[in-house]
Design a protein around this motif. Structure first.
Motif, PDB file in Angstrom:
ATOM      1  N   ASP A  13       0.802  -1.329   0.006  1.00 31.94           N
ATOM      2  CA  ASP A  13      -0.047  -0.009  -0.102  1.00 31.94           C
ATOM      3  C   ASP A  13       0.771   0.923   0.129  1.00 31.94           C
ATOM      4  N   GLU A  14       0.866   1.970  -0.959  1.00 32.58           N
ATOM      5  CA  GLU A  14       1.820   3.238  -1.395  1.00 32.58           C
ATOM      6  C   GLU A  14       0.867   4.312  -1.237  1.00 32.58           C
ATOM      7  N   GLY A  15      -0.350   4.058  -0.985  1.00 28.39           N
ATOM      8  CA  GLY A  15      -1.158   5.316  -0.901  1.00 28.39           C
ATOM      9  C   GLY A  15      -0.747   6.601   0.084  1.00 28.39           C
ATOM     10  N   GLY A  16      -0.490   7.800  -0.340  1.00 26.13           N
ATOM     11  CA  GLY A  16      -0.541   9.110   0.499  1.00 26.13           C
ATOM     12  C   GLY A  16       1.051   9.223   0.528  1.00 26.13           C
ATOM     13  N   GLN A  17       1.900   8.444   0.024  1.00 25.39           N
ATOM     14  CA  GLN A  17       3.528   8.744  -0.168  1.00 25.39           C
ATOM     15  C   GLN A  17       3.752   9.920  -1.259  1.00 25.39           C
ATOM     16  N   VAL A  18       3.087   9.922  -2.338  1.00 27.29           N
ATOM     17  CA  VAL A  18       3.077  10.855  -3.283  1.00 27.29           C
ATOM     18  C   VAL A  18       2.772  12.406  -2.538  1.00 27.29           C
ATOM     19  N   THR A  19       1.701  12.181  -1.758  1.00 24.24           N
ATOM     20  CA  THR A  19       1.241  13.370  -1.109  1.00 24.24           C
ATOM     21  C   THR A  19       2.070  13.959  -0.118  1.00 24.24           C
ATOM     22  N   VAL A  20       2.970  13.209   0.818  1.00 22.18           N
ATOM     23  CA  VAL A  20       3.981  13.683   1.491  1.00 22.18           C
ATOM     24  C   VAL A  20       5.143  14.219   0.768  1.00 22.18           C
ATOM     25  N   LEU A  21       5.419  13.833  -0.465  1.00 21.44           N
ATOM     26  CA  LEU A  21       6.522  14.269  -1.487  1.00 21.44           C
ATOM     27  C   LEU A  21       5.986  15.800  -1.796  1.00 21.44           C
ATOM     28  N   ILE A  22       4.814  15.743  -2.365  1.00 15.01           N
ATOM     29  CA  ILE A  22       4.218  17.065  -2.819  1.00 15.01           C
ATOM     30  C   ILE A  22       4.188  18.112  -1.761  1.00 15.01           C
ATOM     31  N   ILE A  23       3.931  17.710  -0.412  1.00 16.25           N
ATOM     32  CA  ILE A  23       3.955  18.788   0.675  1.00 16.25           C
ATOM     33  C   ILE A  23       5.225  19.208   0.859  1.00 16.25           C
ATOM     34  N   GLY A  24       6.217  18.147   0.992  1.00 13.19           N
ATOM     35  CA  GLY A  24       7.571  18.510   1.161  1.00 13.19           C
ATOM     36  C   GLY A  24       8.204  19.488   0.080  1.00 13.19           C
ATOM     37  N   PHE A  25       7.944  19.204  -1.129  1.00 13.80           N
ATOM     38  CA  PHE A  25       8.677  20.008  -2.030  1.00 13.80           C
ATOM     39  C   PHE A  25       7.934  21.573  -2.328  1.00 13.80           C
ATOM     40  N   VAL A  28       9.617  23.445   0.527  1.00 17.95           N
ATOM     41  CA  VAL A  28      10.956  23.946   0.202  1.00 17.95           C
ATOM     42  C   VAL A  28      10.751  25.342  -1.007  1.00 17.95           C
ATOM     43  N   LEU A  29       9.626  25.185  -1.728  1.00 23.15           N
ATOM     44  CA  LEU A  29       9.357  26.237  -2.739  1.00 23.15           C
ATOM     45  C   LEU A  29       8.940  27.375  -2.109  1.00 23.15           C
ATOM     46  N   LEU A  30       8.230  27.252  -0.895  1.00 22.12           N
ATOM     47  CA  LEU A  30       7.833  28.477   0.144  1.00 22.12           C
ATOM     48  C   LEU A  30       9.155  28.943   0.542  1.00 22.12           C
ATOM     49  N   LEU A  31       9.716  28.081   1.115  1.00 21.17           N
ATOM     50  CA  LEU A  31      11.077  28.612   1.941  1.00 21.17           C
ATOM     51  C   LEU A  31      11.831  29.552   0.858  1.00 21.17           C
ATOM     52  N   ALA A  32      12.109  28.706  -0.447  1.00 16.78           N
ATOM     53  CA  ALA A  32      13.115  29.583  -1.396  1.00 16.78           C
ATOM     54  C   ALA A  32      12.248  30.785  -1.940  1.00 16.78           C
ATOM     55  N   VAL A  33      10.845  31.165  -1.785  1.00 12.37           N
ATOM     56  CA  VAL A  33      10.224  32.201  -2.302  1.00 12.37           C
ATOM     57  C   VAL A  33      10.604  33.268  -1.108  1.00 12.37           C
ATOM     58  N   GLY A  34      10.278  32.775   0.082  1.00 15.52           N
ATOM     59  CA  GLY A  34      10.410  33.670   1.218  1.00 15.52           C
ATOM     60  C   GLY A  34      11.876  34.272   1.268  1.00 15.52           C
ATOM     61  N   VAL A  35      12.964  33.434   1.095  1.00  8.47           N
ATOM     62  CA  VAL A  35      14.333  34.033   1.057  1.00  8.47           C
ATOM     63  C   VAL A  35      14.470  34.737   0.306  1.00  8.47           C
ATOM     64  N   THR A  36      13.828  34.776  -1.234  1.00  5.22           N
ATOM     65  CA  THR A  36      14.284  35.576  -2.283  1.00  5.22           C
ATOM     66  C   THR A  36      13.441  36.897  -2.176  1.00  5.22           C
TER      67      THR A  36
END
Length: 151
Positions: A13-25, A28-36
């Protein structure tokens, strides 16, 4: 023995693992935007202070004062009175609206030989802040001198 159901082995059962990756990315993107955004705001504030410091130093250097300026023989350099330079810088900052545009602005004015040095410091109001990690002030400096050319 594994049984296959709908193209996947039963028990994997791999359900939900992609969701964790999307939230993680996304984080990271939100942090990069904030720093910029914060770095851009700090850079623009520093450039604004540098422009103000240069203008204030030029205004102060333009106020050549003292008896030697009129009693002949400046010998290539004009004397600058420190009190007059400080008053001129304060007047310049007031007239340009710098005190209104940069609340908490602090100016330090020094006269070194024939040069006026102006250092400005102001609180930095960043769009995105992390308490304890982001700088709270920004500073810049400028200088101007009065030299007299022959002829």
């Amino acid at each position: 023995m594994m049984r296959w159901r709908a193209g996947r082995p039963h028990g994997c059962d791999e359900g939900g693992q992609v969701t964790v990756l999307i939230i993680g990315f996304a984080l990271v993107l939100l942090l990069a935007v904030g720093v910029t955004v914060d770095a851009s705001a700090a850079y623009l504030e520093r450039e604004a202070l540098a422009t103000l410091a240069d203008g204030a130093a030029l205004a102060a250097a333009d106020q050549v004062q003292g008896t030697p300026a009129y009693d002949g023989g400046l010998e290539g350099a004009a004397p600058i009175d420190v009190r007059t330079a400080r008053a001129t810088v304060a007047r310049h900052l007031s007239l340009t609206g710098a005190l209104r545009d940069h609340p908490g602005l602090v100016a330090v004015v020094d006269v070194v030989d024939d040069r006026v040095v102006v250092r400005l410091r102001a609180p930095l109001d960043l769009p995105l802040t992390v308490h304890g990690l982001t700088a709270t002030t920004v500073s810049a400096g400028g200088s101007a001198s009065v030299t007299l050319g022959a002829g």
